[in-house]
Design a protein around this motif. Structure first.
Motif, PDB file in Angstrom:
ATOM      1  N   LEU A 117      46.880  35.787  49.573  1.00 55.50           N
ATOM      2  CA  LEU A 117      46.628  36.847  48.589  1.00 55.50           C
ATOM      3  C   LEU A 117      47.616  37.999  48.769  1.00 55.50           C
ATOM      4  CD1 LEU A 117      44.855  38.047  46.321  1.00 55.50           C
ATOM      5  CD2 LEU A 117      43.456  39.082  48.125  1.00 55.50           C
ATOM      6  N   VAL A 118      47.805  38.423  50.007  1.00 55.33           N
ATOM      7  CA  VAL A 118      48.695  39.571  50.263  1.00 55.33           C
ATOM      8  C   VAL A 118      50.126  39.227  49.854  1.00 55.33           C
ATOM      9  CG1 VAL A 118      49.711  41.000  52.088  1.00 55.33           C
ATOM     10  CG2 VAL A 118      47.248  40.546  52.083  1.00 55.33           C
ATOM     11  N   SER A 119      50.568  38.033  50.189  1.00 55.61           N
ATOM     12  CA  SER A 119      51.937  37.630  49.815  1.00 55.61           C
ATOM     13  C   SER A 119      52.078  37.542  48.303  1.00 55.61           C
ATOM     14  CB  SER A 119      52.292  36.282  50.451  1.00 55.61           C
ATOM     15  OG  SER A 119      52.373  36.417  51.842  1.00 55.61           O
ATOM     16  N   THR A 120      51.075  37.000  47.660  1.00 56.78           N
ATOM     17  CA  THR A 120      51.125  36.907  46.191  1.00 56.78           C
ATOM     18  C   THR A 120      51.190  38.302  45.575  1.00 56.78           C
ATOM     19  OG1 THR A 120      49.827  34.869  46.259  1.00 56.78           O
ATOM     20  CG2 THR A 120      49.961  35.988  44.144  1.00 56.78           C
ATOM     21  N   ALA A 121      50.378  39.212  46.108  1.00 58.43           N
ATOM     22  CA  ALA A 121      50.362  40.579  45.571  1.00 58.43           C
ATOM     23  C   ALA A 121      51.718  41.247  45.743  1.00 58.43           C
ATOM     24  CB  ALA A 121      49.278  41.388  46.271  1.00 58.43           C
ATOM     25  N   ILE A 178      49.105  29.523  44.667  1.00 60.27           N
ATOM     26  CA  ILE A 178      48.442  30.745  44.212  1.00 60.27           C
ATOM     27  C   ILE A 178      47.029  30.817  44.812  1.00 60.27           C
ATOM     28  CG2 ILE A 178      49.739  30.781  42.038  1.00 60.27           C
ATOM     29  CD1 ILE A 178      47.042  30.014  40.652  1.00 60.27           C
ATOM     30  N   PRO A 179      46.500  32.020  44.991  1.00 58.66           N
ATOM     31  CA  PRO A 179      45.112  32.146  45.468  1.00 58.66           C
ATOM     32  C   PRO A 179      44.126  31.667  44.406  1.00 58.66           C
ATOM     33  CG  PRO A 179      46.355  34.188  45.805  1.00 58.66           C
ATOM     34  CD  PRO A 179      47.179  33.327  44.895  1.00 58.66           C
ATOM     35  N   GLY A 226      57.061  33.952  36.993  1.00 57.84           N
ATOM     36  CA  GLY A 226      57.253  35.346  37.382  1.00 57.84           C
ATOM     37  C   GLY A 226      56.447  35.747  38.606  1.00 57.84           C
ATOM     38  N   GLY A 227      55.518  34.861  39.062  1.00 65.22           N
ATOM     39  CA  GLY A 227      54.750  35.135  40.278  1.00 65.22           C
ATOM     40  C   GLY A 227      53.683  36.208  40.090  1.00 65.22           C
ATOM     41  N   ARG A 228      53.165  36.714  41.238  1.00 63.36           N
ATOM     42  CA  ARG A 228      52.115  37.752  41.275  1.00 63.36           C
ATOM     43  C   ARG A 228      50.928  37.365  40.380  1.00 63.36           C
ATOM     44  NH1 ARG A 228      54.193  43.842  41.674  1.00 63.36           N
ATOM     45  NH2 ARG A 228      52.339  43.926  42.993  1.00 63.36           N
ATOM     46  N   PHE A 229      50.483  36.139  40.549  1.00 55.91           N
ATOM     47  CA  PHE A 229      49.412  35.609  39.714  1.00 55.91           C
ATOM     48  C   PHE A 229      48.414  34.854  40.582  1.00 55.91           C
ATOM     49  CE2 PHE A 229      47.647  32.141  37.068  1.00 55.91           C
ATOM     50  CZ  PHE A 229      47.077  32.900  36.053  1.00 55.91           C
ATOM     51  N   PHE A 230      47.125  35.004  40.269  1.00 54.59           N
ATOM     52  CA  PHE A 230      46.103  34.217  40.954  1.00 54.59           C
ATOM     53  C   PHE A 230      45.076  33.722  39.948  1.00 54.59           C
ATOM     54  CE2 PHE A 230      42.410  37.166  41.314  1.00 54.59           C
ATOM     55  CZ  PHE A 230      43.007  38.356  40.872  1.00 54.59           C
ATOM     56  N   PHE A 231      44.229  32.825  40.408  1.00 52.86           N
ATOM     57  CA  PHE A 231      43.215  32.201  39.548  1.00 52.86           C
ATOM     58  C   PHE A 231      41.845  32.794  39.865  1.00 52.86           C
ATOM     59  CE2 PHE A 231      39.797  29.147  39.034  1.00 52.86           C
ATOM     60  CZ  PHE A 231      40.015  28.647  37.759  1.00 52.86           C
ATOM     61  N   GLY A 232      41.013  32.963  38.820  1.00 56.91           N
ATOM     62  CA  GLY A 232      39.667  33.478  39.060  1.00 56.91           C
ATOM     63  C   GLY A 232      38.635  32.946  38.093  1.00 56.91           C
ATOM     64  N   THR A 233      37.376  33.232  38.425  1.00 57.92           N
ATOM     65  CA  THR A 233      36.244  32.885  37.556  1.00 57.92           C
ATOM     66  C   THR A 233      35.465  34.167  37.263  1.00 57.92           C
ATOM     67  OG1 THR A 233      34.645  32.559  39.343  1.00 57.92           O
ATOM     68  CG2 THR A 233      36.052  30.677  38.769  1.00 57.92           C
ATOM     69  N   ILE A 234      34.495  34.072  36.344  1.00 59.61           N
ATOM     70  CA  ILE A 234      33.705  35.271  36.047  1.00 59.61           C
ATOM     71  C   ILE A 234      32.305  35.140  36.672  1.00 59.61           C
ATOM     72  CG2 ILE A 234      32.624  36.623  34.244  1.00 59.61           C
ATOM     73  CD1 ILE A 234      35.236  37.244  33.729  1.00 59.61           C
ATOM     74  N   VAL A 235      31.334  34.652  35.915  1.00 56.66           N
ATOM     75  CA  VAL A 235      29.942  34.709  36.373  1.00 56.66           C
ATOM     76  C   VAL A 235      29.474  33.452  37.099  1.00 56.66           C
ATOM     77  CG1 VAL A 235      29.198  36.394  34.670  1.00 56.66           C
ATOM     78  CG2 VAL A 235      29.137  33.981  34.070  1.00 56.66           C
ATOM     79  N   MET A 236      30.200  32.368  36.945  1.00 54.12           N
ATOM     80  CA  MET A 236      29.830  31.085  37.559  1.00 54.12           C
ATOM     81  C   MET A 236      28.320  30.811  37.498  1.00 54.12           C
ATOM     82  SD  MET A 236      32.454  29.369  38.277  1.00 54.12           S
ATOM     83  CE  MET A 236      31.949  28.095  39.397  1.00 54.12           C
ATOM     84  N   PRO A 237      27.823  30.504  36.296  1.00 52.23           N
ATOM     85  CA  PRO A 237      26.392  30.227  36.153  1.00 52.23           C
ATOM     86  C   PRO A 237      25.946  29.099  37.079  1.00 52.23           C
ATOM     87  CG  PRO A 237      27.483  30.300  34.004  1.00 52.23           C
ATOM     88  CD  PRO A 237      28.561  30.325  35.038  1.00 52.23           C
ATOM     89  N   LEU A 238      24.690  29.148  37.475  1.00 56.74           N
ATOM     90  CA  LEU A 238      24.149  28.090  38.343  1.00 56.74           C
ATOM     91  C   LEU A 238      24.233  26.720  37.688  1.00 56.74           C
ATOM     92  CD1 LEU A 238      20.957  29.650  39.974  1.00 56.74           C
ATOM     93  CD2 LEU A 238      22.966  28.733  41.145  1.00 56.74           C
ATOM     94  N   PHE A 250      48.118  22.327  40.902  1.00 58.72           N
ATOM     95  CA  PHE A 250      49.096  22.880  39.957  1.00 58.72           C
ATOM     96  C   PHE A 250      49.582  24.269  40.347  1.00 58.72           C
ATOM     97  CE2 PHE A 250      46.401  19.973  37.372  1.00 58.72           C
ATOM     98  CZ  PHE A 250      47.353  18.996  37.173  1.00 58.72           C
ATOM     99  N   GLY A 251      48.895  24.874  41.333  1.00 57.74           N
ATOM    100  CA  GLY A 251      49.293  26.222  41.741  1.00 57.74           C
ATOM    101  C   GLY A 251      50.222  26.232  42.940  1.00 57.74           C
ATOM    102  N   ALA A 252      50.686  25.065  43.330  1.00 63.10           N
ATOM    103  CA  ALA A 252      51.557  24.994  44.508  1.00 63.10           C
ATOM    104  C   ALA A 252      52.912  25.614  44.218  1.00 63.10           C
ATOM    105  CB  ALA A 252      51.723  23.544  44.945  1.00 63.10           C
ATOM    106  N   GLY A 253      53.487  26.192  45.289  1.00 59.58           N
ATOM    107  CA  GLY A 253      54.858  26.688  45.176  1.00 59.58           C
ATOM    108  C   GLY A 253      54.987  27.974  44.404  1.00 59.58           C
ATOM    109  N   ASN A 254      53.940  28.823  44.483  1.00 61.68           N
ATOM    110  CA  ASN A 254      54.003  30.099  43.778  1.00 61.68           C
ATOM    111  C   ASN A 254      55.129  30.955  44.344  1.00 61.68           C
ATOM    112  OD1 ASN A 254      53.168  32.235  42.104  1.00 61.68           O
ATOM    113  ND2 ASN A 254      52.070  33.149  43.811  1.00 61.68           N
TER     114      ASN A 254
END
Lengths: 220, 343
Positions: B8-12, B20-21, B309-321, B338-342
């Motif tokens: 995360l720190v390196s990506t930032a 990518i994180p 361009g880098g400085r990118f990560f993946f996320g989710t929002i509410v993740m319903p049960l 697919f996020g390898a080699g960021n």
């Protein structure tokens, strides 16, 4: 004259300026405009204008909230001034689904429907499927509106799906339609089918014309 | 291999990483891992910490959460009634502000860290810090001053006050909420949280107008963030943020943006333009009904849009049960593939 008044009212609503909107209405009455014209040539077209803008994604929740609140307030002021009692399109019972305590969407819908001459029976928050159906029958409502802010309360077996089950069991599907709305439906536009509703609306103001259509479908 | 925190720190910083994180907001899912009801699970910080650690091992994502449920902030301010469900997050069952006098009466605790209502969160953070030993980013969820009143008095009453005034009462209320934010964020930092999710739906033009954003939201955001923006992540609760990103960077200096699933990832990256870290967020409400193959394809497309361009990560929002575990695995596996080699 009507076009100018409508434009002033629409601008006030978009600016979320309640005082200005009410002043426009008072000035219109002062200039001899009938209460019926204020409602159906100013207030209702302003809601329709907002619905059109929503489709272009140019409006926000605050504007919808104020548009609804102002429309409800003006309706309360105008209807007693009508030359004859208004003809209502029909009646809806509305509430949030079981386990859901978020009432904002329901309030926005209700205000807009009031202006569009659709009677609203507000069942409140955390309403069971059985209560939705029982109250629809008690009030002779043609549509049940179910608002849900959370995924689990939208998909719950005792929410829209539960209402559908009861309508089927009691052979009421020809007489009562189900409309749903709330955040989860905006993130999944096919969700209303999953929960077995007849329709959905992506926001409170847009619900009016859809509910009017559903009411026409079930009217004898 | 990099640790998740190094990643995360390196990506930032825009430095090369192995991939990518992958942030995944599995929260309520922890209860089932421990065989507990949600009410039991959220009664103890040690349960939440254990749930988070087990979920991370199960799915292999890159973050740990100290969030119990959003209503925890209301409890810190006096709410005594939380409504639990079997199939979703707990809800606030009592609005602690019912009228203007309640705003006047409300006392903001001097020290959140030692507040009894924070004890289980602190316990959770202690365990996560000890067990992760600096390997994982540890997330906290903190509601902005302009949004917190919606949790404490309900959306309807807050919109009423925001739109209809009186302005003096609104501002007195916002000042208390901003004071609470500042103390809460300080407590989370001292307790070991490293990623501070600044939840601000009233900072999205889906909620309010540009004029309101300029006149009200931005000034209160600046006040909230006077203690610094280290670790702060801008998040609008799933509402879109692309139209305000440029202004938020320029006026507050926030360095991380957690987009809405409704935002265009490519547009978000273009607006950020290398000035900040940008999180592309999957529509996890649709994740419930997608097949694992569809999940993989969606992740692949998002990463293709966001990674250049880098400085990118993946996320989710509410993740319903209701999201099937197979889909969570497919999602995280796809980010890794697919996020390898960021960079």
């Amino acid at each position: 004259m009507i076009e100018d008044i409508r434009a002033q009212y629409v601008n006030a609503v978009y600016d979320t300026d309640r005082q200005q909107a009410l002043q426009v209405v008072q000035e219109a009455l002062g200039r001899g405009m009938s209460a019926e014209d204020v409602m159906f040539k100013v207030v209702v077209p302003a809601i329709e204008d907002m619905i059109a803008s929503v489709e272009q994604r140019h409006t926000n929740l605050a504007q919808h909230f104020m548009a609804s609140q102002i429309a409800a307030e003006v309706t309360d002021m105008m209807v007693p001034l009508f030359a004859k009692a208004p003809e209502y399109i029909g009646r809806i019972v509305i509430g949030t689904s079981v386990g859901d305590f978020h009432g904002l969407g329901k309030r926005i819908v209700s205000g807009c429907l009031k202006a569009q001459m659709i009677e609203v029976i507000d069942l409140g928050l955390n309403v069971s499927a059985e209560k939705f159906v029982d109250q629809a029958l008690a009030h002779k409502a043609g549509v049940i509106g179910i608002s849900s802010m959370m995924v689990h309360s939208a998909r719950d077996e005792n929410a829209a799906r539960g209402v559908r089950k009861i309508l089927k069991e009691r052979n009421l599907e020809a007489h009562i339609r189900i409309i749903v709305g709330g955040a989860p439906y905006n993130y999944d536009e096919e969700l209303y089918k999953v929960v077995q509703a007849d329709a959905w609306a992506h926001d409170g103001t847009a619900a009016g014309p859809i509910i009017a259509r559903l009411l026409r479908e079930v009217q004898p | 291999m990099m640790t998740p925190l190094q990643r995360l720190v390196s990506t930032a910083q825009g430095l090369p990483t192995d991939r990518i994180p992958a942030f995944c907001n599995v929260i309520d899912q922890g209860a089932a891992e421990l065989g507990l009801s949600l009410r039991e699970y959220y009664s103890r910080g040690e349960y939440v910490a254990e749930g988070q650690l087990r979920l991370q091992k199960k799915y292999g994502h890159d973050n740990l959460w100290s969030l119990f449920y959003v209503g925890k902030e209301a409890e810190l301010l006096g709410c005594r009634h939380i409504i639990y469900a079997d199939n979703g997050p707990p809800n606030v069952g009592e609005m602690i502000v019912k009228n203007p006098a309640d705003i006047d009466r409300l006392q903001i605790p001097d020290d959140i860290l030692t507040h009894a209502g924070f004890a289980e969160i602190r316990s959770c953070l202690d365990i996560l810090g000890r067990e992760s030993a600096g390997r994982f980013p540890i997330c906290a969820y903190i509601t902005s001053s302009v949004t917190l009143p919606a949790v404490l008095m309900g959306m309807e009453k807050w919109f009423d006050l925001l739109m209809n005034g009186p302005v003096e009462l609104r501002d007195a209320w916002l000042e208390k909420c901003s004071d609470f934010f500042r103390k809460e964020v300080a407590a989370y930092r001292r307790a070991g949280a490293t990623v501070l999710i600044y939840a601000n739906p009233f900072g999205s033009l889906d909620f309010i107008s540009q004029k309101f954003f300029d006149d009200v939201t931005i000034p209160w955001m600046k006040r909230d963030l006077e203690g610094g923006t280290d670790g702060i992540v801008y998040y609008c609760g799933g509402a879109r943020m692309n139209p305000v990103i440029d202004q938020v960077i320029n006026e507050t200096g926030i360095g991380t943006f957690y987009l809405s699933p409704l935002d265009s990832v490519a547009e978000g990256k273009r607006i950020v333009n290398g000035r900040a870290l940008c999180g592309g967020v999957i529509n996890d409400i649709q994740l419930i009904d997608w097949t694992p193959a569809r999940v993989r394809a969606e992740v692949r497309q998002m990463l293709a849009d966001g990674m250049p361009g880098g400085r990118f990560f993946f996320g989710t929002i509410v993740m319903p049960l209701a999201v099937p575990p197979d889909n969570i695995r497919a999602m995280i596996d796809a980010v890794k593939e697919f996020g390898a080699g960021n960079g």
